[in-house]
Design a protein around this motif. Structure first.
Motif, PDB file in Angstrom:
ATOM      1  N   SER A 575      36.966  35.479  33.489  1.00  0.00           N
ATOM      2  CA  SER A 575      36.255  36.377  32.577  1.00  0.00           C
ATOM      3  C   SER A 575      35.088  35.693  31.892  1.00  0.00           C
ATOM      4  N   LEU A 576      34.220  36.532  31.323  1.00  0.00           N
ATOM      5  CA  LEU A 576      33.114  36.037  30.515  1.00  0.00           C
ATOM      6  C   LEU A 576      33.632  35.305  29.288  1.00  0.00           C
ATOM      7  N   GLU A 577      34.695  35.862  28.677  1.00  0.00           N
ATOM      8  CA  GLU A 577      35.218  35.288  27.450  1.00  0.00           C
ATOM      9  C   GLU A 577      35.745  33.871  27.667  1.00  0.00           C
ATOM     10  N   GLN A 578      36.275  33.598  28.853  1.00  0.00           N
ATOM     11  CA  GLN A 578      36.747  32.257  29.180  1.00  0.00           C
ATOM     12  C   GLN A 578      35.612  31.305  29.538  1.00  0.00           C
ATOM     13  N   GLY A 579      34.407  31.871  29.709  1.00  0.00           N
ATOM     14  CA  GLY A 579      33.286  31.051  30.156  1.00  0.00           C
ATOM     15  C   GLY A 579      33.318  30.791  31.647  1.00  0.00           C
ATOM     16  N   LEU A 580      34.030  31.628  32.402  1.00  0.00           N
ATOM     17  CA  LEU A 580      34.200  31.419  33.838  1.00  0.00           C
ATOM     18  C   LEU A 580      33.284  32.304  34.682  1.00  0.00           C
ATOM     19  N   LEU A 581      32.555  33.212  34.030  1.00  0.00           N
ATOM     20  CA  LEU A 581      31.596  34.069  34.721  1.00  0.00           C
ATOM     21  C   LEU A 581      30.248  33.972  34.032  1.00  0.00           C
ATOM     22  N   THR A 582      29.189  34.143  34.810  1.00  0.00           N
ATOM     23  CA  THR A 582      27.864  34.292  34.228  1.00  0.00           C
ATOM     24  C   THR A 582      27.730  35.730  33.731  1.00  0.00           C
ATOM     25  N   PRO A 583      26.738  36.026  32.893  1.00  0.00           N
ATOM     26  CA  PRO A 583      26.556  37.407  32.433  1.00  0.00           C
ATOM     27  C   PRO A 583      26.303  38.402  33.558  1.00  0.00           C
ATOM     28  N   SER A 584      25.833  37.929  34.726  1.00  0.00           N
ATOM     29  CA  SER A 584      25.684  38.830  35.878  1.00  0.00           C
ATOM     30  C   SER A 584      26.940  38.813  36.750  1.00  0.00           C
ATOM     31  N   LEU A 585      28.040  38.255  36.192  1.00  0.00           N
ATOM     32  CA  LEU A 585      29.380  38.289  36.783  1.00  0.00           C
ATOM     33  C   LEU A 585      29.541  37.412  38.023  1.00  0.00           C
TER      34      LEU A 585
END
Length: 606
Positions: A575-585
């Motif tokens: 997830s984004l919240e975990q810092g594991l995705l960029t904002p473009s997913l």
């Protein structure tokens, strides 16, 4: 190097992005430029109203000490006020610096310190607290303005009494070479870098899209063209949608969330005529439509309709490329029948008026592109980076080649290096990185920019992206693998949300796989089984066998040395919240590998 290019458009000789606001208001004051959501209603904003709001806010910024060349951070979700601040800052020659609303305090500190931002616009109290937690380390920061506490109204009030001429004097000093914004790269590997993008970069990009795809954007019959921006305005793709809409006189609505549960009701009420999306949206909508059909006992009907849509779109594609006669009588008849029973309902999910979609940010499978085209929404997939001001290629109107990212946009040239790397040049390529304009020097040669992506050009000049150079997996036996295509094939299974292949300096390729929670619930219900919590699901033998089938199907497309030999199911999505995705997913590969190092080690323990 093999090259493909498109003729350039005339470059703007003078002026900045804000000029279009004032020019449009003078030329077409009653043109509806925006629609703002108020509950279930959308309220129109005309060109002259928008200009007056931009002017009033620009005056307030001047009163608060913002001057030509100053940098002002904006940390917010996608909303009308962000666009208002962009154009007000551009009107006085200032430089907005986007910050992702999910950014951690340390990321905010880094961006605001490196850019020497003198003020920051935040959306709500949580963002204000994030900035406040690091403001002691930001000696240049003199103000924080909170949108949900009336920042626009306050600044507008401050600007009363300031003459218009003061704003125009600042605006007329902006040239195409002036820096318009500093956008930080998504950072799939390493620390994000601030890209210096000029007013000329954005103008060239927007004008290329409007010239080359104007027929796509305006393919709405008697209805005025309208689109919705729900991509993050902190990302270059969302920003280009905004700029192109304002320059092209296209009505724009804002929506602040990418989740389909929130987005679909917004589209149903707004009823856009075309869209800019990332593949994630199409993947989720297709999956939910299939699940809904199965739950209603119409699963077989949906499967047959999907097969017909793909076959029909593929036949039309071949005809457009001069390689076939197009759909035959029987196929046309089947397609017409399924349009009434299935495709119309799918189009209604998007508001009922969308016929064309621009898609970018990551790869879209050929099958999914064909499916939506067959259902009446042609997908024009494109490719670009922050450093190229978004799209540098896109599939041409009337001749999309599904599974590719198209041909160069007007004014761009694409080439493939001897090692398979994609090189580009044109008016949309950035000027350099903040505080180190020459850092891009290793990636440049005689006007070319090395993208770091791997790809190929076919005989028609269409580009296909195959992976990232930095993401190549090199096994201990010396086998090289670009993992993106293999991961996409695993993700094609309805139960799979994400897949990350690993194997650097290891004896074989393995994978970390996450499951789609809603798809899992549907899969269990269809089998009359009780629902499983995420941890119990990991040990479920039947589920493991089902995922093994997905992996085996993907492995049939590669050699044994490149195949996934082991995999680990994880209890929740990256997830984004975990810092594991960029904002473009996109997956942040190294962050995932670091977080799940123990799981990866266990994949090779035996």
């Amino acid at each position: 190097m093999r090259e493909s290019s498109s003729p350039a458009l005339p470059a703007p000789a003078v002026g900045g992005l804000a000029d279009s606001v004032y020019d449009t208001a003078e030329r077409s004051p009653a043109l509806v430029q925006f629609s703002r959501r108020r509950g279930d209603r959308w309220l129109d904003v005309t060109a002259v109203q928008f200009r007056d709001e931009v002017m009033a806010l620009a005056k307030g910024l001047l009163v608060r000490g913002i001057r030509y060349g100053d940098r002002v951070a904006v940390m917010s979700g996608t909303r009308y006020e962000w666009t208002l601040f962009d154009y007000a800052l551009w009107s006085i020659g200032a430089i907005p610096v986007p910050v992702y609303p999910t950014a951690a305090a340390e990321q905010v500190r880094w961006i605001l310190a490196e850019t020497q931002a003198i003020a920051c616009v935040v959306e709500h109290e949580d963002h204000a607290m994030t900035v406040g937690a690091v403001c002691d380390a930001l000696p240049d920061l003199t103000g924080i303005w909170q949108l949900d506490r009336g920042a626009v109204a306050t600044l507008t009030e401050d600007g009363h009494g300031v003459p218009d001429s003061l704003v125009h004097r600042q605006r007329l000093g902006v040239s195409p070479d002036s820096v318009a914004t500093v956008i930080y790269t998504s950072g799939t590997t390493g620390r994000p870098k601030g890209c210096l993008l000029t007013h000329g970069n954005f103008a060239a990009e927007a004008d290329a899209l409007l010239a080359g795809w104007g027929s796509v954007f305006r393919d709405s019959g008697p209805v005025a063209p309208a689109t919705m921006v729900f991509l993050p305005l902190a990302h270059v793709y969302g920003r280009v949608v905004q700029v192109a809409s304002v320059r092209g006189g296209i009505r724009l609505g804002h929506h602040g969330q990418l989740s389909t549960d929130s987005l679909l009701p917004a589209m149903a009420s707004y009823r856009p005529t075309f869209l800019h999306v990332v593949p994630y949206i199409f993947e989720k909508i297709h999956q939910r439509a299939r699940e809904a059909a199965e739950e209603a006992g119409r699963g077989e009907l949906f499967a047959q309709a999907a097969e017909t849509a793909v076959e029909w779109a593929a036949a039309r594609e071949q005809r457009a490329l001069g390689r076939g006669p197009g759909p035959g009588p029987a196929l046309r008849l089947r397609h017409r029948a399924y349009d009434r029973m299935v495709y119309q309902r799918l189009r209604a999910v998007f508001g009922g008026r969308v016929r064309n979609v621009m898609c970018g940010g990551s790869s879209l499978s050929r099958e999914l592109g064909l499916f939506f085209a067959g259902a009446g929404m042609t997908v024009y997939e494109g490719y670009g980076l922050t450093e190229t001001t978004a799209a540098v290629t896109a599939n041409p109107p009337g001749k999309p080649k599904f599974g590719t990212v198209g041909r160069p946009v007007p004014g761009a040239t694409v080439a493939i290096g001897d090692d398979g790397e994609v090189w580009v040049r044109g008016a949309t390529v950035f000027t350099g990185y903040l505080n180190d304009p020459h850092e891009a020097g290793d990636d440049r040669y005689d006007g070319w920019f090395a993208t770091g992506d791997l790809g190929s050009l076919d005989e028609d000049g269409y580009l296909t992206i195959t992976g990232r150079k930095k993401e190549l997996i090199v096994t201990s036996s010396g086998k090289n693998l670009a993992p993106a295509a293999l991961e996409d094939r695993v993700r094609a299974h309805p139960l799979v949300a994400q897949c990350l292949a690993v194997g650097d300096d290891r004896p074989y390729v393995a994978a970390l796989i996450t499951l789609d929670a809603q798809a899992l619930a549907h899969w269990l219900k269809a089998r009359g089984r009780e629902q499983l919590d995420p941890w119990t699901a990991l040990a479920d033998a039947e589920l493991h066998t089902e995922i093994q089938r997905a992996v085996a199907a993907a492995n049939t497309t590669v050699s044994r040395a490149e195949s996934i030999r082991a995999f680990r199911l994880l209890p929740r999505e990256f997830s984004l919240e975990q810092g594991l995705l960029t904002p473009s997913l996109k997956l942040r590969r190294q962050a995932i590998i670091d977080l799940y190092a123990d799981d990866i080690a266990e994949l090779y323990a035996t």
